[in-house]
Design an enzyme around this catalytic site. Structure first.
Site, PDB file in Angstrom:
ATOM      1  N   HIS A 195       1.057  -1.249  -0.090  1.00 42.17           N
ATOM      2  CA  HIS A 195      -0.264  -0.084   0.104  1.00 42.17           C
ATOM      3  C   HIS A 195       0.832   1.199   0.032  1.00 42.17           C
ATOM      4  O   HIS A 195       2.037   1.119   0.630  1.00 42.17           O
ATOM      5  CB  HIS A 195      -0.947   0.027   1.306  1.00 42.17           C
ATOM      6  CG  HIS A 195      -1.904   1.004   1.476  1.00 42.17           C
ATOM      7  ND1 HIS A 195      -1.484   2.218   1.607  1.00 42.17           N
ATOM      8  CD2 HIS A 195      -3.282   0.901   1.337  1.00 42.17           C
ATOM      9  CE1 HIS A 195      -2.771   2.938   1.772  1.00 42.17           C
ATOM     10  NE2 HIS A 195      -3.593   2.120   1.501  1.00 42.17           N
ATOM     11  N   GLN A 227      -4.417  -5.159   6.909  1.00 44.45           N
ATOM     12  CA  GLN A 227      -5.489  -6.244   6.449  1.00 44.45           C
ATOM     13  C   GLN A 227      -5.445  -7.310   7.131  1.00 44.45           C
ATOM     14  O   GLN A 227      -6.303  -8.343   6.772  1.00 44.45           O
ATOM     15  CB  GLN A 227      -5.153  -6.416   4.683  1.00 44.45           C
ATOM     16  CG  GLN A 227      -5.179  -5.152   4.123  1.00 44.45           C
ATOM     17  CD  GLN A 227      -6.641  -4.542   4.222  1.00 44.45           C
ATOM     18  OE1 GLN A 227      -7.703  -5.262   4.152  1.00 44.45           O
ATOM     19  NE2 GLN A 227      -6.752  -3.262   3.910  1.00 44.45           N
ATOM     20  N   LYS A 261     -10.407  -0.410  10.252  1.00 47.25           N
ATOM     21  CA  LYS A 261     -10.549  -1.414   9.549  1.00 47.25           C
ATOM     22  C   LYS A 261     -10.674  -2.697  10.586  1.00 47.25           C
ATOM     23  O   LYS A 261     -10.956  -3.664   9.747  1.00 47.25           O
ATOM     24  CB  LYS A 261      -9.208  -1.675   8.643  1.00 47.25           C
ATOM     25  CG  LYS A 261      -8.676  -0.538   7.587  1.00 47.25           C
ATOM     26  CD  LYS A 261      -7.655  -0.984   6.773  1.00 47.25           C
ATOM     27  CE  LYS A 261      -6.926   0.162   6.220  1.00 47.25           C
ATOM     28  NZ  LYS A 261      -7.960   0.665   4.948  1.00 47.25           N
ATOM     29  N   CYS A 265      -4.838   2.481  -3.586  1.00 50.08           N
ATOM     30  CA  CYS A 265      -3.516   3.010  -2.935  1.00 50.08           C
ATOM     31  C   CYS A 265      -2.445   2.025  -3.218  1.00 50.08           C
ATOM     32  O   CYS A 265      -1.473   1.801  -2.266  1.00 50.08           O
ATOM     33  CB  CYS A 265      -3.639   3.119  -1.599  1.00 50.08           C
ATOM     34  SG  CYS A 265      -4.812   4.530  -1.234  1.00 50.08           S
TER      35      CYS A 265
END
Lengths: 427, 173
Positions: free
Chosen positions: A139, A219, A242, A382
């Site tokens: 990212h 993530q 997130k 991104c």
């Protein structure tokens, strides 16, 4: 994987914990939210925790002699402890930041501030001839700060390439990761490909050459059990919004003895030890890295969110994600006009599935899905260099969280089937 | 979906005046940084001031149906027209696209551009529809045509409410 995915009844109860999931979009269609990789929804108890904090104890933390300040400090520190427990670290190894991007910049600036301040710890020195290693699947948040660090210090940026399948190509790791490498920064899970990287293997290789490791866990934290100690990394960053928590709060975890050697990034109040007109000394970690009034309410919200995730059980969250990912990959495989960018099997992969529809731009795909109430991300997410590597301008990405269901996967696939006819593309 | 009018789909599949041509007075490259869509656009003008005539607009796009079709309509609507008319058309397009649906567009002024009225209801797509138009006005500015004179309101630059932040790279040929 031994843990079971959530049953229909459990899924219904989980969904009820996220008030937004009951709303409709685009003329009364049920919301099918498949964009949790960008931002997840907030679990009610995180919102409750924030409100309770603001209504019942709101005060400056770590100062003041009154009861509210004590209670505010307790809630802030309890959140830190909950997050430390969740990530497998010690309480005093958890630094609250504004977001994961700030966490990663904090680390990058520890290097250049060490160089500028002639810090003693050789691990944090960086000069011409030294190298910073990243990967092609990062990212921008775990790429641009390192590009800038190299520009400031004269060090060289290198990167591990990605295979056509969407995994790290470790063939030449031996020549990329050398005695010259001072830091190896890589993502645990690609936000585009869904690939889970072999973190232990990478950290072992980095250790062998004396390089520090920085893990982007944004993530992975919402999808997989996270244990920073077991993974062997030196530093890790993740983001509150997130993982069912609020925006405005991120986390940097770092091994204490390393944090102790790191100079501050942002300076000012709350992070000092002593201040004189001539100069100052700094507090021990984690306070050294939390200058100014911290985002207490958001930290408290994130503390509640990780407690929720732990109650769900991260092994079960991972099992559920696995089932959804498998169903989506199967469905996409039956549609030859869709090309998945990333691994097409579920081995070492989580539910961030990016794809392109032949002849239709990702924005247009996303628009048709949106018309059916299905929210996905479109664009380069991104990760522009990664998209270039796959020779695509943009992809559409469906990404799951614990509250998604197999029914929603079916709605997505049905909505995708409308795309070719809208744009007159042959299938 | 009212967004994808037949006219838009036709323009996106077979964009008019596409490709990069000589001669040209300025070439610009605009990017929509949120999605990576790109347009390289050239203008060729004859004359000076707002009475100068746009002889050619040639372009190469890498983008969605909305941005490609909008650039195609742009070329249709400005080639052969004076800079003054072209800027009025741009202003009419911009006004319609940023109106959130309250301005249906003036077909006399923007031609096939009225097909984009539905885009105004999708704020995220307004950038796509304006990409080529922003490139065009930038290219005009770089072409050496002094378009600031003349009778009409010269406020063709980005107004603060325009949701666009193009990363621009331009050069004058």
């Amino acid at each position: 994987m031994t843990a079971a995915p959530f049953s229909a009844g459990e899924s219904a109860r989980i969904r009820a914990d996220f008030p937004i999931l009951s709303r409709t979009v685009r003329d009364g269609k049920p919301l099918v939210y498949l964009d949790s990789g960008a931002t997840s929804h907030r679990v009610a108890r995180a919102l409750d925790a924030e409100r309770s904090y603001a209504e019942e104890v709101n005060a400056a933390v770590h100062r003041g002699a009154h009861q509210l300040s004590e209670e505010a400090t307790d809630r802030y520190e309890a959140a830190r402890a909950a997050i430390a427990g969740f990530a497998g670290g010690r309480d005093d190894e958890v630094v609250f930041t504004k977001n994961a991007t700030e966490s990663l910049n904090l680390v990058a600036y520890a290097f250049s501030n060490s160089v500028a301040g002639q810090a003693k710890d050789p691990r944090l020195g960086l000069r011409e001839g030294d190298e910073v290693l990243v990967t092609e699947m990062e990212h921008h948040a775990n790429l641009v700060p390192w590009q800038e660090l190299c520009r400031r210090t004269g060090a060289t940026l290198r990167w591990v390439p990605v295979t056509d399948e969407g995994r790290l190509d470790l063939t030449d790791l031996g020549s990329l990761l050398t005695e010259r490498t001072k830091v190896f920064a890589f993502t645990h899970v690609s936000n585009v490909l869904g690939t889970v990287n072999p973190v232990r293997e990478l950290t072992a290789a980095a250790k062998a050459v004396g390089a520090l490791t920085v893990l982007d866990a944004c993530q992975s934290a919402p999808h997989l059990p996270l244990d920073v100690g077991d993974l062997g990394v030196d530093l890790a960053a993740f983001s509150g919004h997130k993982m069912f928590g609020p925006t405005g709060v991120g986390v940097l975890w770092g091994r204490y003895e390393l944090l102790e050697q790191m100079p501050p990034f942002i300076t000012g109040g709350s992070m000092i030890e002593t201040v004189r007109m001539e100069g100052s000394t700094y507090a021990a970690p984690p306070q050294r890295f939390e200058a100014g009034s911290p985002n207490v309410m958001q930290a408290v919200g994130l503390g509640a969110a990780v407690e929720y995730l732990e109650e769900l059980g991260m092994d079960r969250v991972a099992a559920h994600d696995h089932v959804l990912t498998e169903a989506l990959l199967d469905g996409l495989a039956q549609r030859p006009w869709i090309r998945v960018v990333g691994p097409t099997d579920t081995t070492d992969r989580v539910g961030a599935v990016s794809f392109v529809v032949d002849g239709v731009h990702a924005h247009d795909v996303g628009q048709v899905l949106d018309d059916q109430g299905v929210a996905v991300r479109v664009g380069h997410h991104c990760a522009w260099p990664l998209h270039r590597r796959f020779r695509v301008t943009a992809t559409a990405r469906a990404s799951f969280a614990a509250y998604n269901t197999l029914d929603e996967v079916a709605v997505l696939l049905g909505a995708l089937d409308r795309v070719p006819s809208v744009f007159g593309v042959a299938v | 979906m009212d967004l994808y009018q037949e006219l838009i789909l036709e323009h996106s599949k077979r964009p008019h005046h596409a490709g990069l041509r000589e001669p040209y007075d300025a070439e610009v490259h605009h990017v929509n940084p949120t999605c990576g869509d790109e347009v390289t656009l050239r203008v060729h003008v004859e004359g000076t001031g707002r009475d100068a005539v746009v002889r050619d607009v040639s372009y190469d796009t890498l983008g969605c149906s909305i941005s490609t079709a909008s650039t195609s309509v742009l070329a249709d609507e400005v080639i052969g027209h004076t800079v003054d008319e072209a800027l009025r058309t741009h202003e009419a397009m911009r006004s319609m696209l940023t109106s959130r649906g309250t301005d249906p567009g003036d077909e006399e002024q923007i031609g096939d551009g009225v097909a984009f009225a539905g885009v105004a209801k999708y704020p995220a797509r307004v950038k796509c529809a304006l990409l080529g138009w922003m490139a065009f006005t930038d290219a005009l500015n770089r072409s050496g045509v002094d378009n600031s004179t003349g009778a009409t309101d010269p406020t063709t630059d980005l107004s603060p409410e325009t949701p666009l932040s193009p990363a621009t790279q331009g050069e004058t040929a």
